[in-house]
Design a protein around this motif. Structure first.
Motif, mmCIF file in Angstrom:
data_model
loop_
_atom_site.group_PDB
_atom_site.id
_atom_site.type_symbol
_atom_site.label_atom_id
_atom_site.label_comp_id
_atom_site.label_asym_id
_atom_site.label_seq_id
_atom_site.Cartn_x
_atom_site.Cartn_y
_atom_site.Cartn_z
ATOM 1 N N VAL A 137 -19.605 47.075 84.716
ATOM 2 C CA VAL A 137 -18.655 46.734 85.776
ATOM 3 C C VAL A 137 -19.025 45.397 86.405
ATOM 4 O O VAL A 137 -18.164 44.531 86.625
ATOM 5 N N ASN A 138 -20.308 45.197 86.678
ATOM 6 C CA ASN A 138 -20.759 43.938 87.272
ATOM 7 C C ASN A 138 -20.505 42.755 86.351
ATOM 8 O O ASN A 138 -20.141 41.666 86.806
ATOM 9 N N ARG A 139 -20.689 42.969 85.031
ATOM 10 C CA ARG A 139 -20.441 41.878 84.086
ATOM 11 C C ARG A 139 -18.969 41.505 84.060
ATOM 12 O O ARG A 139 -18.611 40.318 84.039
ATOM 13 N N THR A 171 -27.685 48.460 91.176
ATOM 14 C CA THR A 171 -28.170 49.131 89.971
ATOM 15 C C THR A 171 -29.658 49.418 90.110
ATOM 16 O O THR A 171 -30.397 48.643 90.733
ATOM 17 N N PRO A 172 -30.128 50.524 89.535
ATOM 18 C CA PRO A 172 -31.557 50.846 89.606
ATOM 19 C C PRO A 172 -32.374 49.887 88.755
ATOM 20 O O PRO A 172 -31.838 49.175 87.897
#
Length: 275
Positions: A137-139, A171-172
């Motif tokens: 999603v971040n990408r 994100t972890p």
């Protein structure tokens, strides 16, 4: 006026300075991204802006602007990166058309981007059937953020940059997924055997052995390695290595064992091939 349906990302003539013309089918979005890349930037007179490549009647088409972005700004990316960007933009265009029932780029506001961001978190991967990972999603949002910034710099959105202030998902800490020490020993042992077991005339065991050691010692991507030319190796360093995006590393030091493997390949197999 913009069409009621979003047109496909447009095909552009790479051999002329003809303007972009929208097509009636979205099928062209699924072709390899490299077909959309051309050297438009070298065709533009200094006094003109990218918008001159879009006919006046299509200048508010979001699909046309995203196509132009991929052609002008995306050509420096590796092929795999181009394909990923095309897929990301295709996802957004499909959502935009469904949500706004229009291709008018001025309808792209921060609320639309937020809606897309939330929609992505509910989607499932076509390959695994699982929800998209936060990193995915971040990408996708990073691709959208860069494209929106580029369009906004050339022809501003009335409501401002539509992806501004939209944050990434937390994100972890990533779990180490590299090779263990034992796996590295096994890989190197297999590489050692290449030199003696690969004896056919069309095999290049010393080349393969050297490449494995270069990858291990430098952590380069395969695409970065395969883009190298022999002249970039000076016996101690790899010079001007093109990295992801437009980044270039001036020099990468090679340890003695890697230099020896490369030198043996160059002195024996490569010279044999040139001879």
């Amino acid at each position: 006026q913009p069409s009621a349906r979003a047109p496909s990302i447009v095909a552009m003539r790479s051999a002329s300075r003809a303007p972009i013309r929208a097509t009636s089918s979205r099928a062209s979005l699924n072709r390899p991204a490299t077909r959309y890349i051309c050297r438009i930037r070298f065709m533009l007179p200094a006094a003109e802006t990218p918008s001159v490549l879009i006919p006046a009647g299509s200048r508010r088409s979001l699909a046309a602007w995203l196509t132009l972005y991929m052609k002008i700004d995306g050509e420096a990316s590796a092929e795999t990166t181009q394909k990923a960007k095309m897929q990301d933009l295709e996802r957004f265009l499909e959502y935009f058309e469904r949500a706004m029932r229009s291709d008018d780029k001025q309808l792209w506001t921060r609320s639309v981007s937020e809606g897309f961001w939330k929609d992505l978190q509910k989607r499932r991967s076509e390959r695994t059937g699982k929800k998209l990972a936060p990193t995915t999603v971040n990408r996708i949002m990073a691709t959208l953020r860069t494209a929106a910034r580029w369009i906004h710099s050339h022809e501003p959105f009335v409501a401002g940059n539509p992806v501004e202030r939209i944050k990434d998902i937390s994100t972890p800490e990533p779990v180490w997924q590299g090779l263990t020490d034992i796996q590295m020993v096994r890989m190197k042992a297999a590489a050692d055997q290449l030199v003696t077991l690969s004896v056919a005339a069309n095999q290049w065991p010393k080349r393969d052995y050297a490449l494995i050691h270069v990858l291990y010692a430098t952590a380069m991507r395969v695409t970065e390695l395969t883009s190298l030319d022999i002249d970039q190796y000076d016996g101690k360093y790899l010079r001007n290595v093109k990295r992801k995006g437009r980044n270039v590393t001036p020099e990468i030091f090679l340890v003695k064992s890697v230099r020896e493997a490369l030198d043996e390949y160059i002195d024996e197999e490569r010279k044999r091939d040139e001879g």
